[in-house]
Design a protein around this motif. Structure first.
Motif, PDB file in Angstrom:
ATOM      1  N   HIS A  70       0.830  -1.199   0.000  1.00  0.00           N
ATOM      2  CA  HIS A  70       0.000   0.000   0.000  1.00  0.00           C
ATOM      3  C   HIS A  70       0.869   1.256   0.000  1.00  0.00           C
ATOM      4  O   HIS A  70       1.983   1.263   0.550  1.00  0.00           O
ATOM      5  CB  HIS A  70      -0.920   0.014   1.220  1.00  0.00           C
ATOM      6  N   ARG A  71       0.343   2.298  -0.580  1.00  0.00           N
ATOM      7  CA  ARG A  71       1.046   3.578  -0.628  1.00  0.00           C
ATOM      8  C   ARG A  71       1.492   4.044   0.755  1.00  0.00           C
ATOM      9  O   ARG A  71       2.583   4.603   0.915  1.00  0.00           O
ATOM     10  CB  ARG A  71       0.106   4.607  -1.263  1.00  0.00           C
ATOM     11  N   CYS A 157       0.433   2.801  -6.652  1.00  0.00           N
ATOM     12  CA  CYS A 157       0.441   3.968  -5.780  1.00  0.00           C
ATOM     13  C   CYS A 157      -0.468   5.074  -6.313  1.00  0.00           C
ATOM     14  O   CYS A 157      -1.184   5.733  -5.554  1.00  0.00           O
ATOM     15  CB  CYS A 157       1.877   4.477  -5.625  1.00  0.00           C
ATOM     16  N   LEU A 158      -0.432   5.286  -7.619  1.00  0.00           N
ATOM     17  CA  LEU A 158      -1.249   6.333  -8.212  1.00  0.00           C
ATOM     18  C   LEU A 158      -2.728   6.039  -8.015  1.00  0.00           C
ATOM     19  O   LEU A 158      -3.535   6.940  -7.753  1.00  0.00           O
ATOM     20  CB  LEU A 158      -0.912   6.474  -9.695  1.00  0.00           C
ATOM     21  N   ARG A 159      -3.105   4.788  -8.109  1.00  0.00           N
ATOM     22  CA  ARG A 159      -4.509   4.395  -7.902  1.00  0.00           C
ATOM     23  C   ARG A 159      -4.917   4.668  -6.459  1.00  0.00           C
ATOM     24  O   ARG A 159      -6.021   5.174  -6.196  1.00  0.00           O
ATOM     25  CB  ARG A 159      -4.698   2.921  -8.270  1.00  0.00           C
ATOM     26  N   ASP A 160      -4.036   4.342  -5.505  1.00  0.00           N
ATOM     27  CA  ASP A 160      -4.330   4.643  -4.109  1.00  0.00           C
ATOM     28  C   ASP A 160      -4.476   6.152  -3.891  1.00  0.00           C
ATOM     29  O   ASP A 160      -5.343   6.608  -3.150  1.00  0.00           O
ATOM     30  CB  ASP A 160      -3.217   4.109  -3.195  1.00  0.00           C
ATOM     31  N   HIS A 161      -3.623   6.917  -4.554  1.00  0.00           N
ATOM     32  CA  HIS A 161      -3.613   8.371  -4.367  1.00  0.00           C
ATOM     33  C   HIS A 161      -4.910   9.013  -4.847  1.00  0.00           C
ATOM     34  O   HIS A 161      -5.356  10.027  -4.287  1.00  0.00           O
ATOM     35  CB  HIS A 161      -2.434   8.978  -5.124  1.00  0.00           C
ATOM     36  N   THR A 162      -5.532   8.447  -5.852  1.00  0.00           N
ATOM     37  CA  THR A 162      -6.728   9.043  -6.451  1.00  0.00           C
ATOM     38  C   THR A 162      -7.999   8.298  -6.062  1.00  0.00           C
ATOM     39  O   THR A 162      -9.017   8.430  -6.739  1.00  0.00           O
ATOM     40  CB  THR A 162      -6.605   9.053  -7.987  1.00  0.00           C
ATOM     41  N   SER A 163      -7.951   7.545  -4.971  1.00  0.00           N
ATOM     42  CA  SER A 163      -9.071   6.648  -4.659  1.00  0.00           C
ATOM     43  C   SER A 163     -10.186   7.304  -3.867  1.00  0.00           C
ATOM     44  O   SER A 163     -11.213   6.678  -3.621  1.00  0.00           O
ATOM     45  CB  SER A 163      -8.558   5.434  -3.868  1.00  0.00           C
ATOM     46  N   ASP A 164     -10.029   8.567  -3.440  1.00  0.00           N
ATOM     47  CA  ASP A 164     -11.056   9.216  -2.617  1.00  0.00           C
ATOM     48  C   ASP A 164     -12.300   9.510  -3.461  1.00  0.00           C
ATOM     49  O   ASP A 164     -12.256  10.350  -4.361  1.00  0.00           O
ATOM     50  CB  ASP A 164     -10.505  10.525  -2.038  1.00  0.00           C
ATOM     51  N   PRO A 165     -13.426   8.865  -3.183  1.00  0.00           N
ATOM     52  CA  PRO A 165     -14.625   9.077  -4.016  1.00  0.00           C
ATOM     53  C   PRO A 165     -15.208  10.477  -3.862  1.00  0.00           C
ATOM     54  O   PRO A 165     -15.988  10.920  -4.706  1.00  0.00           O
ATOM     55  CB  PRO A 165     -15.610   8.011  -3.500  1.00  0.00           C
ATOM     56  N   ASP A 200     -12.719  10.336 -16.675  1.00  0.00           N
ATOM     57  CA  ASP A 200     -11.795   9.415 -17.337  1.00  0.00           C
ATOM     58  C   ASP A 200     -10.750   8.815 -16.390  1.00  0.00           C
ATOM     59  O   ASP A 200      -9.799   8.182 -16.841  1.00  0.00           O
ATOM     60  CB  ASP A 200     -11.054  10.150 -18.463  1.00  0.00           C
ATOM     61  N   ARG A 201     -10.915   9.026 -15.101  1.00  0.00           N
ATOM     62  CA  ARG A 201      -9.894   8.603 -14.133  1.00  0.00           C
ATOM     63  C   ARG A 201      -9.482   7.139 -14.322  1.00  0.00           C
ATOM     64  O   ARG A 201      -8.290   6.817 -14.368  1.00  0.00           O
ATOM     65  CB  ARG A 201     -10.424   8.827 -12.717  1.00  0.00           C
ATOM     66  N   ALA A 202     -10.440   6.230 -14.429  1.00  0.00           N
ATOM     67  CA  ALA A 202     -10.111   4.802 -14.550  1.00  0.00           C
ATOM     68  C   ALA A 202      -9.299   4.542 -15.814  1.00  0.00           C
ATOM     69  O   ALA A 202      -8.377   3.715 -15.813  1.00  0.00           O
ATOM     70  CB  ALA A 202     -11.385   3.968 -14.541  1.00  0.00           C
ATOM     71  N   TRP A 203      -9.627   5.229 -16.896  1.00  0.00           N
ATOM     72  CA  TRP A 203      -8.873   5.060 -18.143  1.00  0.00           C
ATOM     73  C   TRP A 203      -7.434   5.522 -17.962  1.00  0.00           C
ATOM     74  O   TRP A 203      -6.494   4.826 -18.373  1.00  0.00           O
ATOM     75  CB  TRP A 203      -9.546   5.853 -19.256  1.00  0.00           C
ATOM     76  N   PHE A 204      -7.230   6.681 -17.348  1.00  0.00           N
ATOM     77  CA  PHE A 204      -5.874   7.187 -17.128  1.00  0.00           C
ATOM     78  C   PHE A 204      -5.061   6.223 -16.258  1.00  0.00           C
ATOM     79  O   PHE A 204      -3.888   5.950 -16.536  1.00  0.00           O
ATOM     80  CB  PHE A 204      -5.915   8.568 -16.468  1.00  0.00           C
ATOM     81  N   LEU A 205      -5.683   5.679 -15.215  1.00  0.00           N
ATOM     82  CA  LEU A 205      -4.965   4.751 -14.345  1.00  0.00           C
ATOM     83  C   LEU A 205      -4.587   3.473 -15.089  1.00  0.00           C
ATOM     84  O   LEU A 205      -3.482   2.944 -14.913  1.00  0.00           O
ATOM     85  CB  LEU A 205      -5.820   4.427 -13.120  1.00  0.00           C
ATOM     86  N   VAL A 304      -3.354  12.717 -13.809  1.00  0.00           N
ATOM     87  CA  VAL A 304      -4.587  12.259 -13.182  1.00  0.00           C
ATOM     88  C   VAL A 304      -4.476  12.362 -11.660  1.00  0.00           C
ATOM     89  O   VAL A 304      -5.498  12.490 -10.967  1.00  0.00           O
ATOM     90  CB  VAL A 304      -4.916  10.813 -13.614  1.00  0.00           C
ATOM     91  N   ARG A 305      -3.264  12.366 -11.120  1.00  0.00           N
ATOM     92  CA  ARG A 305      -3.099  12.502  -9.674  1.00  0.00           C
ATOM     93  C   ARG A 305      -3.602  13.852  -9.175  1.00  0.00           C
ATOM     94  O   ARG A 305      -3.868  14.038  -7.978  1.00  0.00           O
ATOM     95  CB  ARG A 305      -1.647  12.286  -9.257  1.00  0.00           C
ATOM     96  N   TYR A 306      -3.739  14.826 -10.074  1.00  0.00           N
ATOM     97  CA  TYR A 306      -4.169  16.163  -9.683  1.00  0.00           C
ATOM     98  C   TYR A 306      -5.651  16.422  -9.958  1.00  0.00           C
ATOM     99  O   TYR A 306      -6.094  17.564  -9.911  1.00  0.00           O
ATOM    100  CB  TYR A 306      -3.319  17.209 -10.400  1.00  0.00           C
ATOM    101  N   GLU A 307      -6.413  15.357 -10.232  1.00  0.00           N
ATOM    102  CA  GLU A 307      -7.818  15.576 -10.551  1.00  0.00           C
ATOM    103  C   GLU A 307      -8.594  16.109  -9.348  1.00  0.00           C
ATOM    104  O   GLU A 307      -9.662  16.694  -9.507  1.00  0.00           O
ATOM    105  CB  GLU A 307      -8.448  14.283 -11.092  1.00  0.00           C
ATOM    106  N   GLY A 308      -8.075  15.956  -8.146  1.00  0.00           N
ATOM    107  CA  GLY A 308      -8.727  16.502  -6.963  1.00  0.00           C
ATOM    108  C   GLY A 308      -8.253  17.893  -6.588  1.00  0.00           C
ATOM    109  O   GLY A 308      -8.717  18.459  -5.588  1.00  0.00           O
ATOM    110  N   LEU A 309      -7.330  18.466  -7.360  1.00  0.00           N
ATOM    111  CA  LEU A 309      -6.769  19.774  -7.031  1.00  0.00           C
ATOM    112  C   LEU A 309      -7.797  20.898  -7.141  1.00  0.00           C
ATOM    113  O   LEU A 309      -7.640  21.959  -6.530  1.00  0.00           O
ATOM    114  CB  LEU A 309      -5.566  20.066  -7.938  1.00  0.00           C
TER     115      LEU A 309
END
Length: 369
Positions: A70-71, A157-165, A200-205, A304-309
């Motif tokens: 895990h991250r 790690c990137l998937r964990d980083h962007t996992s907040d729904p 498109d998050r899932a596609w980018f990951l 994609v890691r910055y989609e929550g910015l």
């Protein structure tokens, strides 16, 4: 202070003075795996003390993990230093701080005593120095490749980083988008671009996880870098290190130059070009002979890691500061103009990734159909 009592014997071993003669200076408000960090000075010597903890309250917004992949696996950095894997890039000009002592404490914590690097912090580097570091990183990742797959290195790690729904909730807040500071700085169409990136998050990951692999730092930012006075880059905080896509570390580094206030936002497009060219040249210098378009895709799709910015843009005023009761100072933060320009860069990189990926055999992004 409990750290002083726990570190009594450690201080004497590392600094050669008794703990009551040492000064403990807290350095960070939080760490990626729930660690706390101090600069400890005794006489004319100093070291960084990083205490890794699985169970003690650290004030971070997430919990450290017992999952070695895990991250946020809490012991990763200790094992990286003990195994020597943290030094794998050192021959190519990117090194970790030297390990002075690693102590397993009776309460279950792990105390890492590390070199106190006093070189020029990367937050003060010129664009040319950032590009030089990008070149070193390219040489290092090209030479080492995916490296050794130790069972405690991070994966996905990137998937964990962007996992907040909840991360995309800010995009739906019409009132926040009408705030005068937001309206003044946001470029036309940016909100739609960020909604598309979220969609498109899932596609980018999937794209990122299918690209050529590289041993990666995965929290690669100027705040974690300094020079050592001898030309090398010293890279700190390896708690997320593990499997990443080639180009992913650089894709993180570029926006962080602005988010960490190392570079004015207006300078990001120029740095993005020169640093990418330097990174690619470094890869070639190492002997790497892969398809450079895959590297470019890794850099672009990593945003994609910055989609929550967007949440930071919509909830922040230039004078706002976090007040979470932590006595340690909060780091300065970029204002609306800088955030909006970084998000525009993110949108541009994402658009390039959607064009490039099908040319390299990947399916089209859902929003591109």
């Amino acid at each position: 202070m409990p750290e002083v009592a726990a570190a009594h014997a450690e201080v004497r071993e590392v600094l050669g003075v008794s703990a009551d003669r040492a000064v403990f200076e807290p350095l960070t408000r939080r760490d990626g795996a729930g660690a706390t960090v101090w600069r400890v000075t005794g006489g004319e010597r100093s070291a960084l003390l990083k205490v890794l903890s699985r169970t003690r309250e650290t004030g971070v917004a997430w919990s450290a993990s017992n999952d070695p992949r895990h991250r946020h696996f809490w012991r990763r950095e200790a094992w990286l230093h003990r195994s020597g894997l943290v030094r794998v890039w050192q021959p190519y000009g990117v090194r970790a701080p030297r390990l002075l002592e690693c102590v397993e404490r009776p309460d279950g914590d792990v105390a890492l005593w590390l070199e106190d690097v006093r070189g020029e912090p990367a937050t003060a580097w010129s664009p040319a120095r950032h590009a030089d570091h990008a070149h070193r990183l390219g040489v290092a990742q090209g030479a080492v490749g995916a490296g050794e797959d130790a069972p405690w290195l991070s994966q996905r790690c990137l998937r964990d980083h962007t996992s907040d729904p909840a991360a995309g909730g800010a995009l739906l807040d019409d009132e926040a988008w009408r705030h005068p500071l937001v309206r003044e700085h946001v470029t036309p169409g940016l909100r739609e671009d960020l909604v598309r990136l979220r969609h498109d998050r899932a596609w980018f990951l999937t794209v990122m996880e299918s690209l050529p692999r590289a041993f990666s730092h995965l929290d690669h930012r100027p705040a974690h870098l300094a020079g050592d006075g001898a030309g090398a880059s010293v890279l700190l905080d390896w708690s997320f290190a593990g499997d990443g896509a080639l180009g992913e570390d650089l894709g993180t580094y570029l926006p962080e130059c602005v988010l960490g206030l190392s570079l004015p936002a207006a300078g990001l497009p120029g740095l993005a070009k020169t640093a990418y060219d330097a990174y690619l040249h470094g890869l070639r210098t190492s002997g790497w002979r892969g398809d450079e378009h895959l590297v470019r895709l890794g850099v672009c799709a990593s945003v994609v890691r910055y989609e929550g910015l967007a949440a930071a843009l919509l909830t922040r005023t230039d004078a706002a500061r976090a007040d979470d009761g932590d006595p340690r100072p909060a780091a300065p933060r970029p204002g609306h103009r800088e955030l909006s320009l970084v998000l525009a860069h993110v949108a541009e990189q994402a658009a390039e990734a959607r064009i490039l990926a099908p040319q390299l055999g990947f399916p089209q992004a859902p929003s591109g159909r």
